[in-house]
Design a protein around this motif. Structure first.
Motif, PDB file in Angstrom:
ATOM      1  N   ALA A  34     -51.269 -34.004 -44.642  1.00  0.00           N
ATOM      2  CA  ALA A  34     -49.904 -34.026 -45.141  1.00  0.00           C
ATOM      3  C   ALA A  34     -49.362 -32.596 -45.236  1.00  0.00           C
ATOM      4  O   ALA A  34     -50.111 -31.621 -45.170  1.00  0.00           O
ATOM      5  N   GLY A  35     -48.059 -32.501 -45.405  1.00  0.00           N
ATOM      6  CA  GLY A  35     -47.451 -31.219 -45.752  1.00  0.00           C
ATOM      7  C   GLY A  35     -47.500 -31.026 -47.260  1.00  0.00           C
ATOM      8  O   GLY A  35     -48.473 -31.395 -47.910  1.00  0.00           O
ATOM      9  N   GLU A  36     -46.416 -30.498 -47.830  1.00  0.00           N
ATOM     10  CA  GLU A  36     -46.385 -30.246 -49.275  1.00  0.00           C
ATOM     11  C   GLU A  36     -45.534 -31.254 -50.036  1.00  0.00           C
ATOM     12  O   GLU A  36     -45.497 -31.217 -51.265  1.00  0.00           O
ATOM     13  N   HIS A  37     -44.855 -32.151 -49.327  1.00  0.00           N
ATOM     14  CA  HIS A  37     -43.933 -33.081 -49.977  1.00  0.00           C
ATOM     15  C   HIS A  37     -44.640 -34.345 -50.459  1.00  0.00           C
ATOM     16  O   HIS A  37     -45.666 -34.744 -49.897  1.00  0.00           O
ATOM     17  N   PRO A  38     -44.099 -34.987 -51.493  1.00  0.00           N
ATOM     18  CA  PRO A  38     -44.684 -36.249 -51.960  1.00  0.00           C
ATOM     19  C   PRO A  38     -44.633 -37.311 -50.872  1.00  0.00           C
ATOM     20  O   PRO A  38     -43.731 -37.337 -50.026  1.00  0.00           O
ATOM     21  N   GLY A  39     -45.614 -38.186 -50.890  1.00  0.00           N
ATOM     22  CA  GLY A  39     -45.644 -39.281 -49.927  1.00  0.00           C
ATOM     23  C   GLY A  39     -46.966 -40.022 -49.993  1.00  0.00           C
ATOM     24  O   GLY A  39     -47.880 -39.646 -50.730  1.00  0.00           O
ATOM     25  N   VAL A  40     -47.046 -41.080 -49.219  1.00  0.00           N
ATOM     26  CA  VAL A  40     -48.270 -41.865 -49.075  1.00  0.00           C
ATOM     27  C   VAL A  40     -48.716 -41.715 -47.628  1.00  0.00           C
ATOM     28  O   VAL A  40     -47.975 -42.083 -46.707  1.00  0.00           O
ATOM     29  N   TYR A  41     -49.898 -41.176 -47.428  1.00  0.00           N
ATOM     30  CA  TYR A  41     -50.355 -40.790 -46.093  1.00  0.00           C
ATOM     31  C   TYR A  41     -51.615 -41.568 -45.728  1.00  0.00           C
ATOM     32  O   TYR A  41     -52.699 -41.300 -46.274  1.00  0.00           O
ATOM     33  N   PRO A  42     -51.527 -42.535 -44.812  1.00  0.00           N
ATOM     34  CA  PRO A  42     -52.700 -43.333 -44.438  1.00  0.00           C
ATOM     35  C   PRO A  42     -53.653 -42.560 -43.515  1.00  0.00           C
ATOM     36  O   PRO A  42     -53.219 -41.887 -42.575  1.00  0.00           O
ATOM     37  N   ALA A  43     -54.927 -42.653 -43.815  1.00  0.00           N
ATOM     38  CA  ALA A  43     -55.981 -42.122 -42.949  1.00  0.00           C
ATOM     39  C   ALA A  43     -56.803 -43.307 -42.451  1.00  0.00           C
ATOM     40  O   ALA A  43     -57.282 -44.111 -43.252  1.00  0.00           O
ATOM     41  N   VAL A  44     -56.959 -43.425 -41.137  1.00  0.00           N
ATOM     42  CA  VAL A  44     -57.641 -44.575 -40.539  1.00  0.00           C
ATOM     43  C   VAL A  44     -59.002 -44.127 -40.013  1.00  0.00           C
ATOM     44  O   VAL A  44     -59.109 -43.165 -39.243  1.00  0.00           O
ATOM     45  N   PHE A  45     -60.042 -44.838 -40.435  1.00  0.00           N
ATOM     46  CA  PHE A  45     -61.410 -44.557 -40.007  1.00  0.00           C
ATOM     47  C   PHE A  45     -61.955 -45.742 -39.224  1.00  0.00           C
ATOM     48  O   PHE A  45     -61.847 -46.887 -39.666  1.00  0.00           O
ATOM     49  N   ASP A  46     -62.562 -45.457 -38.070  1.00  0.00           N
ATOM     50  CA  ASP A  46     -63.232 -46.482 -37.278  1.00  0.00           C
ATOM     51  C   ASP A  46     -64.692 -46.523 -37.720  1.00  0.00           C
ATOM     52  O   ASP A  46     -65.504 -45.674 -37.331  1.00  0.00           O
ATOM     53  N   LEU A  47     -65.034 -47.496 -38.532  1.00  0.00           N
ATOM     54  CA  LEU A  47     -66.375 -47.548 -39.112  1.00  0.00           C
ATOM     55  C   LEU A  47     -67.453 -47.808 -38.064  1.00  0.00           C
ATOM     56  O   LEU A  47     -68.554 -47.250 -38.135  1.00  0.00           O
ATOM     57  N   ASP A  48     -67.163 -48.669 -37.090  1.00  0.00           N
ATOM     58  CA  ASP A  48     -68.154 -48.934 -36.050  1.00  0.00           C
ATOM     59  C   ASP A  48     -68.465 -47.660 -35.276  1.00  0.00           C
ATOM     60  O   ASP A  48     -69.637 -47.368 -34.978  1.00  0.00           O
ATOM     61  N   ALA A  49     -67.420 -46.899 -34.930  1.00  0.00           N
ATOM     62  CA  ALA A  49     -67.629 -45.658 -34.190  1.00  0.00           C
ATOM     63  C   ALA A  49     -68.408 -44.659 -35.041  1.00  0.00           C
ATOM     64  O   ALA A  49     -69.302 -43.955 -34.542  1.00  0.00           O
ATOM     65  N   LEU A  50     -68.098 -44.567 -36.325  1.00  0.00           N
ATOM     66  CA  LEU A  50     -68.807 -43.653 -37.210  1.00  0.00           C
ATOM     67  C   LEU A  50     -70.276 -44.044 -37.328  1.00  0.00           C
ATOM     68  O   LEU A  50     -71.177 -43.186 -37.251  1.00  0.00           O
ATOM     69  N   ARG A  51     -70.540 -45.332 -37.479  1.00  0.00           N
ATOM     70  CA  ARG A  51     -71.930 -45.781 -37.628  1.00  0.00           C
ATOM     71  C   ARG A  51     -72.736 -45.556 -36.346  1.00  0.00           C
ATOM     72  O   ARG A  51     -73.914 -45.178 -36.399  1.00  0.00           O
ATOM     73  N   ASP A  52     -72.114 -45.779 -35.207  1.00  0.00           N
ATOM     74  CA  ASP A  52     -72.798 -45.512 -33.940  1.00  0.00           C
ATOM     75  C   ASP A  52     -73.112 -44.028 -33.811  1.00  0.00           C
ATOM     76  O   ASP A  52     -74.221 -43.640 -33.391  1.00  0.00           O
ATOM     77  N   TYR A  53     -72.161 -43.181 -34.176  1.00  0.00           N
ATOM     78  CA  TYR A  53     -72.344 -41.731 -34.121  1.00  0.00           C
ATOM     79  C   TYR A  53     -73.502 -41.301 -35.029  1.00  0.00           C
ATOM     80  O   TYR A  53     -74.346 -40.480 -34.643  1.00  0.00           O
TER      81      TYR A  53
END
Length: 318
Positions: free
Chosen positions: A259-278
């Motif tokens: 995010a920058g410095e302003h208020p907001g709701v910022y979604p972060a998306v994680f691919d769990l299958d890819a992380l677990r394979d890694y």
């Protein structure tokens, strides 16, 4: 479905009005749910906006012995007094409200607050699952004992991991709170306890060194990390890294969102299958560690140049 979405609630710091903070927090959670979040993550100590009563002129409580030379030390109040009257219990209506909200929204909520405790209060995050159950309760371990108001807190004693039920299945989740993330042992302990994702409520300036440091926590542990900070000039920059540093034999940018410095709701998306394979095939994390060589990591002795004492020469409690 293997995608997990963590909404970083980068909000303006609230005041001392617990009811108002509850309403503002609920509104932010509803925005996160509307964006499809599985988890909403608050900044540090949302219940009171990380605010306390600290007398003017009170600076460092602990310094190197040489730095006290010639210093006129102002009277320092009992540290606990900075937080007087503000702590709430984990069974309080404030926490209960967000447990009910998590059920209504079918979304987990990582709620932060100043927790009532025997003696001095604690800086706490409770991870509430989409069924309203608290599956992880973590107090800040590395409190900023060198200065008020954090010197008036009871530190946590370990790093726990909880199993979070999500639409993407069970996820092992740990937590670090602000200064915790500046110690590599915090993320390492969470990873060793099974964490796949580490949530990090925060309340401080996030400049280039701290941002790079947070990236390193993801890289060295092959763990996704997500941090929510308060908005404001010099602050903000809530961010997340997915923990996957290499793909197809090439380096890749792990950044999921910043995010920058302003208020907001910022979604972060994680691919769990890819992380677990890694994690199953790469060299970091707990694959090739040599714990027998790390004895000094648990040594309590502090030597030069890291000695810190109070104005009368008293040692920092350890």
């Amino acid at each position: 479905m293997s995608m997990l979405t963590v909404a970083l609630l980068q909000l303006a710091p609230p005041g001392h009005d617990l009811g108002r903070n509850l309403a503002l927090g609920e509104a932010a959670c509803r925005r996160a749910a509307a964006l499809g979040a599985d988890v909403a993550l608050f900044p540090e100590m949302w219940s009171n906006g990380y605010s306390a009563s600290v007398p003017a002129g009170v600076g460092d409580l602990y310094r190197h012995p040489q730095r006290w030379t010639g210093t006129v030390v102002p009277p320092v109040p009992e540290p606990e007094a900075a937080w007087e009257g503000e702590p709430i219990g984990r069974d309080s209506p404030f926490v209960g409200h967000f447990r009910a909200l998590a059920v209504e929204l079918e979304m987990a909520i990582a709620l932060t607050y100043l927790e009532r405790w025997d003696g001095a209060p604690r800086n706490t995050v409770s991870l509430i699952d989409r069924h309203g159950r608290v599956v992880l309760h973590q107090a800040k371990v590395h409190t900023c004992a060198f200065d008020l108001p954090e010197a008036g807190l009871t530190p946590g004693e370990s790093f726990a991991v909880g199993t979070l039920d999500t639409a993407a299945g069970d996820v092992m989740v740990g937590a670090m709170i602000c200064y915790d993330r500046e110690f590599p042992e915090s993320a390492r302990a969470s990873m060793l306890a099974g964490a796949e994702v580490i949530l990090t409520p925060n309340a401080c300036e996030l400049e280039t060194n701290r941002l790079a440091q947070f990236r390193a926590r993801a890289y060295e542990n092959m763990t996704a990390v997500a941090m929510a900070n308060y908005a404001g000039p010099g602050w903000g920059h809530s961010l997340a890294f997915d923990g996957i540093a290499f793909a197809d034999g090439r380096s890749r940018d792990m950044l999921a969102v910043e995010a920058g410095e302003h208020p907001g709701v910022y979604p972060a998306v994680f691919d769990l299958d890819a992380l677990r394979d890694y994690r199953r095939r790469e060299a970091w994390g707990n694959a090739f560690r040599r714990p027998g060589a790390y004895g000094t990591l648990t040594d309590r002795q502090v030597n030069e140049p890291f000695l810190r004492v109070g104005p009368t020469g008293q040692s920092l409690p350890r």
